[in-house]
Design a protein around this motif. Sequence first.
Motif, PDB file in Angstrom:
ATOM      1  N   THR A 340      35.033  61.026  26.477  1.00 40.27           N
ATOM      2  CA  THR A 340      35.764  61.143  27.877  1.00 40.27           C
ATOM      3  C   THR A 340      34.939  60.180  28.706  1.00 40.27           C
ATOM      4  N   LEU A 341      35.567  59.430  29.486  1.00 41.86           N
ATOM      5  CA  LEU A 341      35.091  58.699  30.655  1.00 41.86           C
ATOM      6  C   LEU A 341      35.738  58.932  31.910  1.00 41.86           C
ATOM      7  N   VAL A 342      34.913  59.132  32.969  1.00 41.84           N
ATOM      8  CA  VAL A 342      35.492  59.481  34.296  1.00 41.84           C
ATOM      9  C   VAL A 342      34.583  58.440  35.047  1.00 41.84           C
ATOM     10  N   GLU A 343      35.168  57.688  36.090  1.00 42.88           N
ATOM     11  CA  GLU A 343      34.518  56.536  36.736  1.00 42.88           C
ATOM     12  C   GLU A 343      35.144  56.248  38.140  1.00 42.88           C
ATOM     13  N   GLN A 344      34.235  56.010  39.299  1.00 41.01           N
ATOM     14  CA  GLN A 344      34.921  55.118  40.305  1.00 41.01           C
ATOM     15  C   GLN A 344      35.586  54.195  39.913  1.00 41.01           C
ATOM     16  N   GLU A 345      36.862  53.844  40.695  1.00 31.64           N
ATOM     17  CA  GLU A 345      37.480  52.692  40.219  1.00 31.64           C
ATOM     18  C   GLU A 345      37.156  51.712  41.519  1.00 31.64           C
ATOM     19  N   SER A 346      36.190  50.922  41.235  1.00 27.56           N
ATOM     20  CA  SER A 346      35.606  50.131  42.253  1.00 27.56           C
ATOM     21  C   SER A 346      34.651  49.168  41.557  1.00 27.56           C
ATOM     22  N   ASN A 347      34.476  47.663  42.215  1.00 29.43           N
ATOM     23  CA  ASN A 347      33.923  46.620  41.516  1.00 29.43           C
ATOM     24  C   ASN A 347      32.743  46.192  42.446  1.00 29.43           C
ATOM     25  N   THR A 348      31.611  46.892  41.917  1.00 26.67           N
ATOM     26  CA  THR A 348      30.229  46.438  42.799  1.00 26.67           C
ATOM     27  C   THR A 348      29.108  46.006  41.839  1.00 26.67           C
ATOM     28  N   ASN A 349      29.366  46.030  40.666  1.00 29.12           N
ATOM     29  CA  ASN A 349      28.272  45.770  39.593  1.00 29.12           C
ATOM     30  C   ASN A 349      27.620  44.380  39.723  1.00 29.12           C
ATOM     31  N   THR A 350      28.352  43.264  39.278  1.00 33.00           N
ATOM     32  CA  THR A 350      27.828  42.052  39.573  1.00 33.00           C
ATOM     33  C   THR A 350      28.451  41.197  40.438  1.00 33.00           C
ATOM     34  N   ALA A 351      29.235  41.773  41.495  1.00 31.78           N
ATOM     35  CA  ALA A 351      29.658  41.034  42.586  1.00 31.78           C
ATOM     36  C   ALA A 351      28.421  40.752  43.499  1.00 31.78           C
ATOM     37  N   SER A 352      28.650  39.637  44.158  1.00 29.94           N
ATOM     38  CA  SER A 352      27.600  38.872  45.108  1.00 29.94           C
ATOM     39  C   SER A 352      27.706  39.903  46.408  1.00 29.94           C
ATOM     40  N   PHE A 353      26.806  39.675  47.311  1.00 32.56           N
ATOM     41  CA  PHE A 353      26.645  40.686  48.578  1.00 32.56           C
ATOM     42  C   PHE A 353      27.999  40.811  49.212  1.00 32.56           C
ATOM     43  N   PHE A 354      28.222  39.831  49.674  1.00 34.20           N
ATOM     44  CA  PHE A 354      29.671  39.720  50.619  1.00 34.20           C
ATOM     45  C   PHE A 354      30.828  40.428  50.172  1.00 34.20           C
ATOM     46  N   PRO A 355      31.406  39.976  48.869  1.00 34.38           N
ATOM     47  CA  PRO A 355      32.590  40.735  48.324  1.00 34.38           C
ATOM     48  C   PRO A 355      32.108  42.150  47.905  1.00 34.38           C
ATOM     49  N   ARG A 356      30.900  42.237  47.570  1.00 30.98           N
ATOM     50  CA  ARG A 356      30.620  43.698  47.259  1.00 30.98           C
ATOM     51  C   ARG A 356      30.483  44.461  48.700  1.00 30.98           C
ATOM     52  N   ASP A 404      16.795  48.060  41.342  1.00 25.57           N
ATOM     53  CA  ASP A 404      16.984  49.235  42.414  1.00 25.57           C
ATOM     54  C   ASP A 404      18.017  49.245  42.997  1.00 25.57           C
ATOM     55  N   ARG A 405      19.210  48.447  42.671  1.00 20.35           N
ATOM     56  CA  ARG A 405      20.737  49.028  42.842  1.00 20.35           C
ATOM     57  C   ARG A 405      21.174  49.637  41.850  1.00 20.35           C
ATOM     58  N   VAL A 406      21.214  50.922  41.827  1.00 20.40           N
ATOM     59  CA  VAL A 406      21.603  51.862  40.730  1.00 20.40           C
ATOM     60  C   VAL A 406      23.328  52.182  40.676  1.00 20.40           C
ATOM     61  N   GLU A 407      23.755  51.935  42.013  1.00 17.70           N
ATOM     62  CA  GLU A 407      25.194  52.222  41.963  1.00 17.70           C
ATOM     63  C   GLU A 407      25.938  50.918  41.774  1.00 17.70           C
ATOM     64  N   ARG A 408      26.115  50.935  40.268  1.00 22.39           N
ATOM     65  CA  ARG A 408      26.931  49.933  39.738  1.00 22.39           C
ATOM     66  C   ARG A 408      28.223  50.149  39.327  1.00 22.39           C
ATOM     67  N   HIS A 409      29.307  50.029  40.146  1.00 25.37           N
ATOM     68  CA  HIS A 409      30.612  50.395  39.652  1.00 25.37           C
ATOM     69  C   HIS A 409      31.204  49.205  39.060  1.00 25.37           C
ATOM     70  N   GLU A 410      32.137  49.737  37.940  1.00 24.36           N
ATOM     71  CA  GLU A 410      33.085  48.630  37.403  1.00 24.36           C
ATOM     72  C   GLU A 410      34.656  49.136  37.394  1.00 24.36           C
ATOM     73  N   LEU A 411      35.637  48.368  37.329  1.00 25.33           N
ATOM     74  CA  LEU A 411      36.904  48.934  37.193  1.00 25.33           C
ATOM     75  C   LEU A 411      37.191  48.947  35.895  1.00 25.33           C
ATOM     76  N   LEU A 412      38.202  49.902  35.546  1.00 27.08           N
ATOM     77  CA  LEU A 412      38.545  50.429  34.372  1.00 27.08           C
ATOM     78  C   LEU A 412      38.685  49.313  33.109  1.00 27.08           C
ATOM     79  N   GLY A 413      39.225  48.156  33.740  1.00 24.84           N
ATOM     80  CA  GLY A 413      39.634  47.037  32.752  1.00 24.84           C
ATOM     81  C   GLY A 413      38.202  46.936  32.027  1.00 24.84           C
ATOM     82  N   LYS A 414      37.151  46.680  32.822  1.00 25.49           N
ATOM     83  CA  LYS A 414      35.926  46.330  32.242  1.00 25.49           C
ATOM     84  C   LYS A 414      35.235  47.209  31.418  1.00 25.49           C
ATOM     85  N   TRP A 415      35.286  48.756  31.895  1.00 25.59           N
ATOM     86  CA  TRP A 415      35.056  49.724  30.959  1.00 25.59           C
ATOM     87  C   TRP A 415      35.706  49.766  29.603  1.00 25.59           C
TER      88      TRP A 415
END
Length: 473
Positions: A340-356, A404-415
Amino acid sequence: MYKHPRQKTEAYTLPPFEASSVGKLRYIPAHNSLKRSAHEDTSGSCVTDDFNDKIKELETVMMGPDSLDLVFDYNDSFDSTSCQETNSWRSTLEAISRRDLRADLVSCAQALSENDLMMAHSMMEKLRQMVSVSGEPIQRLGAYLLEGLVAKLASSGSSIYKSLNRFPEPASTELLSYMHILYEVCPYFKFGYMSANGAIAEAMKEENRVHIIDFQIGTQGSQWVTLIQAFAARPGGPPRIRITGIDDTTSAYARGGGLSIVGNRLAKLAKQFNVPFEFNSVSVSASEVKLKDLGVRAGEALAVNFAFVLHRMPDESVSTKNHRDRLLRMVKSLSPKVVTLVEQESNTNTASFFPRFKETMDYYDAMFESIDVTLPRNHKQRINVEQHCLARDVVNIIACEGADRVERHELLGKWRSRFEMAGFSSYPLSPLVNSTIKSLLRNYSDKYRLEERDGALYLGWMQRDLVASCAWK
């Protein structure tokens, strides 16, 4: 979104900075308080004196002095050209001042991303007068977004994030209380746990011996309470259940002790419902787990639970070890019946600073709005809930880079791509899961919405997806 305690980081404040010369920054200590928003109306409020004192105390230690103390060295190098640039810059600021808080936050982040330090400094000074930990949702979120921007501006966000200790970590009992409040006022965690449990119960309905590996067991093992009860009511009697709980020192801190507390609680519950039960504790970070730690036994049907944990595993963009994909391959090698996978639906993993930054503001704006509907602004613990359960994630996403950035969310499509590359195939969720969660949501605001798409469930606030849940085999 804060799931349960993870790494224990020092509490942070908003440090001011001064410029010893244009474009060069130096950290200086913070001492005074942030001005409350001029637009905030406290007339007729039932906020108590203690609550107001709490607000003042938090804003004092968090937001620093009334101004950013930006002192520029007007030496021989500051000529008429510099004056013209400054006048142009001030005109831009005046135009920006007519825009709203969201736009100002975005403008500040954009200036920072373009290395326009003068503009970023002045935008921060302006924003300090607009944000408030006791205001509207965007004002409250803005306080923490601004904190992240200031740390980012220092070009040492990680060291500041770790070192500041002007607002102490709450006692473990207090932190557990804050997390319980958030768990009750928002359905996000219950949604995740219920959907995962539904998939596990469906996969194990014919099994007599069940082994569940939880890669980040909650502070009290809350997810498994309802599953144990469901197994107890199963026709033909319950299976023998063994749970392997993986944990780290931060969760241990939050509950005031090690995994034995979780094991004892679940064992007591299982005994009450006449369910054969065994608990296996693994007190290491999930990224450090090895096969030998899991204690897999022949004859047991295996379920693996990744609830709000995989996004904290470093991937190929952070480390050549790529723990994110390594864990999935390791789990697949165990031939589990269900994962089972439960994750936040957000895209902050590899995004550069401004879009992140924009993604973080959009995501947590919805989160803070949803809290506002259920938890009154004059609730004495609301500030603590937001500060200790959400704000740290916000600052980490904005201020930190690399490992040091441990909060690295990905959208379900990437998962989905990661699971398929590891050899998994989709395990459809039972319609019963959908109907059960719909019943749960009747206890909350009608602004929450549940959608099923491509075999996964999405829980959102209005038009924003916030949590996604799916299962694999």
